[in-house]
Design an enzyme around this catalytic site. Structure first.
Site: not given
Length: 150
Positions: A13, A79
């Protein structure tokens, strides 16, 4: 001096874009890339003038990368695929200098103790201007405060 031209990968975002903006660094995000359609809608609302590509980074051609003529890459990737693969070996092979940090939002006074992995890399051989997590640029750490509620 001309503003840095920045490419934002895994833009979500726009947390890293906002952190860059808040850092008062002279920079322009020339393109953002994310495959998540909902995140892209929010990004477009937050940064309507930024070029946004709804695709995976593997879908970007070398010509497209070259046309952007960027100086810096910001990214907040998932990750596991990036911190566990041979990222560090690749950085060293390509001549990058890097520093790694495990940081918690609590170092900014944010009541969230989840450790997060950060890696800052640069092609130049000059030393980094910081040596300890407490001296890490606000650019990196603002992402905690602005866009992570977990």
């Amino acid at each position: 001096m001309a503003p840095l031209r920045v490419l934002e990968l895994y833009s979500g975002i726009g947390g890293m874009h906002q952190a860059l903006k808040e850092s008062c660094t002279s920079a322009e995000v020339v393109a953002a890339v994310d495959v998540n359609t909902l995140a892209n809608e929010v990004y477009k609302h937050n940064f309507p003038s930024t070029l946004l590509w709804a695709k995976t980074i593997e879908g970007i051609t070398l010509k497209e990368f070259d046309r952007l003529s960027f100086d810096m890459i910001l990214m907040s990737p998932p990750c596991q695929p990036f911190t566990r693969n041979e990222l560090l070996q690749t950085l060293e092979t390509c001549g990058f200098k890097y520093q790694e940090f495990l940081l918690s939002p609590t170092c900014l006074g944010i009541p969230n103790s989840r450790l997060r992995y950060f890696l800052i890399a640069k092609l130049h051989q000059e030393p980094f201007s910081f040596q300890a997590p407490g001296q890490v640029s606000l650019l990196v750490l603002l992402e905690f405060a602005l866009f992570h509620g977990d």
